[in-house]
Design a protein around this motif. Structure first.
Motif, PDB file in Angstrom:
ATOM      1  N   THR A   1       0.842  -1.188   0.000  1.00 14.76           N
ATOM      2  CA  THR A   1       0.000   0.000   0.000  1.00 14.76           C
ATOM      3  C   THR A   1       0.879   1.240   0.000  1.00 14.76           C
ATOM      4  O   THR A   1       1.796   1.354   0.813  1.00 14.76           O
ATOM      5  N   SER A   2       0.597   2.181  -0.898  1.00 12.86           N
ATOM      6  CA  SER A   2       1.400   3.403  -0.971  1.00 12.86           C
ATOM      7  C   SER A   2       0.508   4.625  -0.915  1.00 12.86           C
ATOM      8  O   SER A   2      -0.392   4.786  -1.728  1.00 12.86           O
ATOM      9  N   ASN A   3       0.746   5.452   0.089  1.00 15.34           N
ATOM     10  CA  ASN A   3       0.108   6.759   0.186  1.00 15.34           C
ATOM     11  C   ASN A   3       1.202   7.810   0.085  1.00 15.34           C
ATOM     12  O   ASN A   3       2.361   7.544   0.397  1.00 15.34           O
ATOM     13  N   SER A   4       0.843   9.004  -0.327  1.00 11.56           N
ATOM     14  CA  SER A   4       1.859  10.020  -0.597  1.00 11.56           C
ATOM     15  C   SER A   4       2.705  10.344   0.624  1.00 11.56           C
ATOM     16  O   SER A   4       3.888  10.653   0.508  1.00 11.56           O
ATOM     17  N   HIS A   5       2.136  10.237   1.816  1.00 16.17           N
ATOM     18  CA  HIS A   5       2.873  10.620   3.015  1.00 16.17           C
ATOM     19  C   HIS A   5       3.815   9.529   3.513  1.00 16.17           C
ATOM     20  O   HIS A   5       4.606   9.766   4.426  1.00 16.17           O
ATOM     21  N   ASN A   6       3.720   8.305   2.948  1.00 21.44           N
ATOM     22  CA  ASN A   6       4.600   7.243   3.448  1.00 21.44           C
ATOM     23  C   ASN A   6       5.478   6.634   2.372  1.00 21.44           C
ATOM     24  O   ASN A   6       5.952   5.505   2.498  1.00 21.44           O
ATOM     25  N   LEU A   7       5.754   7.389   1.317  1.00 20.23           N
ATOM     26  CA  LEU A   7       6.529   6.849   0.203  1.00 20.23           C
ATOM     27  C   LEU A   7       7.954   6.483   0.600  1.00 20.23           C
ATOM     28  O   LEU A   7       8.533   5.538   0.061  1.00 20.23           O
ATOM     29  N   ILE A   8       8.527   7.226   1.543  1.00 18.29           N
ATOM     30  CA  ILE A   8       9.869   6.878   2.006  1.00 18.29           C
ATOM     31  C   ILE A   8       9.860   5.482   2.601  1.00 18.29           C
ATOM     32  O   ILE A   8      10.729   4.648   2.316  1.00 18.29           O
ATOM     33  N   ASN A   9       8.853   5.199   3.415  1.00 14.47           N
ATOM     34  CA  ASN A   9       8.753   3.894   4.049  1.00 14.47           C
ATOM     35  C   ASN A   9       8.466   2.795   3.030  1.00 14.47           C
ATOM     36  O   ASN A   9       8.988   1.683   3.145  1.00 14.47           O
ATOM     37  N   VAL A  10       7.638   3.102   2.053  1.00 13.16           N
ATOM     38  CA  VAL A  10       7.351   2.133   0.993  1.00 13.16           C
ATOM     39  C   VAL A  10       8.642   1.740   0.285  1.00 13.16           C
ATOM     40  O   VAL A  10       8.922   0.554   0.071  1.00 13.16           O
ATOM     41  N   ARG A  11       9.422   2.736  -0.061  1.00 15.67           N
ATOM     42  CA  ARG A  11      10.686   2.460  -0.752  1.00 15.67           C
ATOM     43  C   ARG A  11      11.624   1.626   0.122  1.00 15.67           C
ATOM     44  O   ARG A  11      12.272   0.687  -0.354  1.00 15.67           O
ATOM     45  N   GLU A  12      11.695   1.958   1.407  1.00 14.83           N
ATOM     46  CA  GLU A  12      12.588   1.231   2.303  1.00 14.83           C
ATOM     47  C   GLU A  12      12.158  -0.225   2.458  1.00 14.83           C
ATOM     48  O   GLU A  12      13.007  -1.125   2.497  1.00 14.83           O
ATOM     49  N   VAL A  13      10.850  -0.469   2.546  1.00 16.26           N
ATOM     50  CA  VAL A  13      10.358  -1.844   2.669  1.00 16.26           C
ATOM     51  C   VAL A  13      10.671  -2.637   1.405  1.00 16.26           C
ATOM     52  O   VAL A  13      11.118  -3.790   1.461  1.00 16.26           O
ATOM     53  N   ILE A  14      10.443  -2.017   0.258  1.00 15.35           N
ATOM     54  CA  ILE A  14      10.728  -2.704  -1.010  1.00 15.35           C
ATOM     55  C   ILE A  14      12.216  -3.010  -1.128  1.00 15.35           C
ATOM     56  O   ILE A  14      12.619  -4.121  -1.515  1.00 15.35           O
TER      57      ILE A  14
END
Length: 206
Positions: free
Chosen positions: A88-101
């Protein structure tokens, strides 16, 4: 590489976002308001994740609820050896999305990664170029994701599926046509909330 046999999917929400600094009282008031609104509307978790979790061979992780770091999330995902990772990607958590990936790809470099969520819906062209992903799904993701998984399982072309965007061979975004939002949610099975903890499903990140 291609996927053969059944397709095991890991769904992940990411850990708390890094956001602009605000004073503690403002943050608390914001979270309190969110909780009141959610209680009034009976919105205590991610409906989309719950619906997709009903698909066969889906393993659901909620890193927000568990408070996992990106590295911890990546290890948990890799432990179940999925063929596909949905984030799940929301604009406010893109840093975390990238780190998890990144953390997951470090352990499973050939994993097929797809993202969805409000950010993809609002910015499909940009989302198609998001680092480390193979595909992005905008809008209602239940049907496009099912079709995508079917294609991966059969080793057929998924790049024509509606609502899907991806990085083309020339490095530019390819954004497919979109479908109309689903109006009758009764066509879907009731959401599987087993992997979600409603009382802890709040992230002040906007």
């Amino acid at each position: 590489g291609h996927v053969t046999g059944s397709v095991k999917v890991s769904l992940s929400g990411v850990a708390r976002s890094r956001c602009a600094e605000v004073d503690v009282e403002t943050a608390r008031a914001y979270v309190k308001q969110l909780r009141r609104m959610a209680d009034e509307l009976d919105l205590k978790d991610d409906l989309g994740v719950g619906l997709v979790a009903r698909l066969p061979e889906v393993v659901q992780f909620d890193a927000v609820e568990r408070g996992w770091t990106a590295e911890e999330t990546g290890k948990q995902i890799a432990a179940v050896r999925p063929d596909v990772l949905g984030v799940t990607s929301n604009s406010h958590n893109l840093i975390n999305v990238r780190e998890v990936i990144e953390a997951t790809r470090a352990l499973m470099p050939n994993l097929f990664v797809v993202i969805g969520g409000s950010h993809v819906t609002s910015f499909p062209e940009e989302a198609a170029l998001f680092p480390g992903i193979d595909a992005a799904i905008r809008g209602d993701g239940e049907d496009p994701l099912t079709e995508l998984l079917d294609c991966l399982q059969a080793n057929t072309n998924w790049r024509k599926i509606k609502n899907v965007s991806y990085r083309g061979e020339n490095g530019m975004s390819v954004v497919n046509d979109k479908t109309e939002p689903t109006k009758d949610l009764d066509i879907y099975a009731f959401p599987d909330r087993a992997g979600l903890s409603p009382d802890r499903y709040y992230t002040p990140g906007m």
